[in-house]
Design a protein around this motif. Structure first.
Motif, short mmCIF file in Angstrom:
data_model
loop_
_atom_site.label_atom_id
_atom_site.label_comp_id
_atom_site.label_asym_id
_atom_site.label_seq_id
_atom_site.Cartn_x
_atom_site.Cartn_y
_atom_site.Cartn_z
N ILE A 50 53.57 17.01 11.19
CA ILE A 50 52.32 17.49 11.80
C ILE A 50 52.55 17.88 13.25
O ILE A 50 52.09 18.93 13.72
CB ILE A 50 51.22 16.41 11.69
N LEU A 51 53.28 17.04 13.98
CA LEU A 51 53.54 17.31 15.40
C LEU A 51 54.36 18.59 15.58
O LEU A 51 54.05 19.42 16.44
CB LEU A 51 54.27 16.12 16.02
N THR A 53 54.69 21.07 13.43
CA THR A 53 53.92 22.23 12.97
C THR A 53 52.88 22.64 14.01
O THR A 53 52.72 23.84 14.30
CB THR A 53 53.23 21.91 11.63
N LEU A 54 52.19 21.67 14.59
CA LEU A 54 51.21 21.98 15.63
C LEU A 54 51.87 22.69 16.81
O LEU A 54 51.38 23.70 17.31
CB LEU A 54 50.53 20.70 16.12
N THR A 55 52.99 22.15 17.25
CA THR A 55 53.69 22.72 18.39
C THR A 55 54.10 24.16 18.13
O THR A 55 53.85 25.06 18.94
CB THR A 55 54.94 21.88 18.73
N LYS A 57 53.03 26.24 15.79
CA LYS A 57 51.88 27.13 15.53
C LYS A 57 51.18 27.52 16.83
O LYS A 57 50.81 28.68 17.03
CB LYS A 57 50.89 26.44 14.59
N ILE A 58 50.97 26.54 17.70
CA ILE A 58 50.33 26.83 18.99
C ILE A 58 51.17 27.83 19.78
O ILE A 58 50.66 28.83 20.30
CB ILE A 58 50.14 25.53 19.81
N ILE A 76 50.26 23.03 24.80
CA ILE A 76 51.03 22.08 23.97
C ILE A 76 50.99 20.69 24.60
O ILE A 76 50.78 19.68 23.93
CB ILE A 76 52.49 22.56 23.80
N THR A 79 47.64 19.08 24.17
CA THR A 79 47.35 18.80 22.76
C THR A 79 48.19 17.64 22.26
O THR A 79 47.71 16.79 21.50
CB THR A 79 47.62 20.04 21.90
N LEU A 80 49.45 17.60 22.67
CA LEU A 80 50.38 16.56 22.21
C LEU A 80 50.91 15.80 23.42
O LEU A 80 51.95 16.15 23.97
CB LEU A 80 51.55 17.20 21.44
#
Length: 391
Positions: A50-51, A53-55, A57-58, A76, A79-80
């Motif tokens: 998840i981490l 993929t989020l990174t 994708k952003i 980023i 968000t993380l």
């Protein structure tokens, strides 16, 4: 200005026992090139996936929309946040923006340094250190030329074999030596990735202790592959087919007995049949001077479509695709489409073959047309530039 075809491939190994990979790669096409992001999430399994993929994708979404690297990293970061226990970033990343003219902008944050080879030899890159939101990143601006190669790995590659076959892991220098031997031997980015990951898998004794990802980018000149299948709808248009074969640039493939006979008669080139490399599922190949591959038509194209469909599905599932092995016509055509053609032109004759369809049915029911359309979609999904001409 010279433009290139950007050959990019990426594959991953999941940490042993995990169904999801903690690394993630995103590739998006821009108007004048590609943006590639490889992210490695902290830990492994679902959380790391998840981490990462989020990174990725952003990053890829913002950069494609024109955001600056400062804005992207700021988003980023907010968000993380950092792991409060280990004081580590939740996700590391490497960002590459490459244009068709070879211009590259790259940002690295906490991933192993990239491997770069110019003219088949190890190249050096000048990296500028910057601090954004308390994160130290390294920026690089440079140009890649024809056959230059750049490889990105997650830290699972440099840790391969730790505590098993190698006390300290494979280490960056050892991977560099390995890639230096590959860069001039292997033509495609895909094969580079495959060889590197297979070694990592072996060093982990088939039980990877960390998620392992490899991304390879090579710049190539356009490679043209022409496939001619089926005779023209009108007999008088046979000359158009012959002239296209004579004048097209790149490799030439004939698919279909009638097509081959028309060409053989017009060019006065005899056909010989290959009965040695026989596969019960595929009719025999043939040989003709000036033609790179000569096969039967519908059955061979359909088998080729099936082989490439499985290959594409493995890539979509981020599995390491099995090598396409065999010497029959469909296997050879599949390999050529993957390895020898960046720009593929399919010339489709629209003459009705009664063995393939009822002549009273409309053309959209033509089995060959259906197979060709499905093959084209698969090739586009594999990153090929495809053109169709109907005769």
């Amino acid at each position: 200005m010279k433009t290139y075809y950007i050959d990019v491939a990426n594959f991953s190994l999941n940490k042993f026992g995990e169904e999801l990979c903690g690394d993630n790669v995103e590739v998006v096409t821009t108007e004048d090139g590609l943006i590639v992001v490889m992210s490695d999430g902290l830990g492994s399994g679902v959380k790391a996936n998840i981490l990462a993929t989020l990174t990725s994708k952003i990053a890829i979404t913002m950069l494609k929309e024109g955001a600056t690297i400062e804005e992207t990293i700021d988003t980023i970061t907010n968000t993380l946040p950092e792991c409060q226990v280990r004081k580590l970033a939740y996700s590391t990343f490497t960002i590459l923006n490459i244009r068709n003219n070879g211009e590259v902008y790259m940002v690295e944050y906490d991933n192993p340094p990239v491997f770069f080879y110019r003219g088949g030899r190890e190249g050096s890159l000048f990296k500028k250190e910057r601090q954004i939101n308390n994160k130290v990143i390294y920026e690089t601006n440079f140009y890649m030329g024809e056959n230059d190669m750049l490889t990105i790995v997650s830290d699972g590659a440099v840790h391969a074999g730790v505590g098993q076959l190698l006390n300290l892991g494979w280490q960056w220098e050892h991977i560099n030596d390995f890639l230096k031997n590959l860069v001039n031997k292997e033509k495609t980015s895909e094969n580079i990735c495959r060889h590197l990951l297979e070694v990592c898998k072996n060093l982990y004794d088939d039980k990877p202790g960390d998620d392992t990802t490899v991304v390879t980018i090579k710049l190539k000149k356009a490679e043209y592959l022409n496939i001619f299948t089926g005779p023209p709808k009108k007999k008088e248009d046979d000359t158009i087919l012959i002239n296209a074969i004579k004048n097209c640039v790149g490799k030439k493939v004939l698919c279909g007995g009638t097509t081959a006979n028309i060409v053989s008669s017009a060019l006065k080139k005899p056909i010989t049949i290959d009965m040695e490399n026989y596969n019960p599922e595929v009719p025999p190949m043939g040989y003709m001077e000036g033609i790179d591959l000569l096969t039967e038509g519908l059955l061979t194209l359909n088998k080729t479509k099936d082989i490439l469909s499985i290959y594409l599905e493995e890539r979509k599932n981020k599995k390491l695709p099995s090598p396409i092995e065999g010497n029959d016509g469909a296997t050879k055509l599949s390999r050529m489409l993957i390895e020898d053609g960046s720009h593929i032109h399919i010339w489709v004759g629209q003459a009705v073959n009664p063995a393939h369809q009822n002549p009273l049915f409309p053309s959209e029911f033509n089995l060959k047309m259906k197979v060709v359309k499905e093959l084209v979609e698969i090739l586009k999904s594999l990153g090929k530039i495809v053109e169709i001409t109907y005769l």
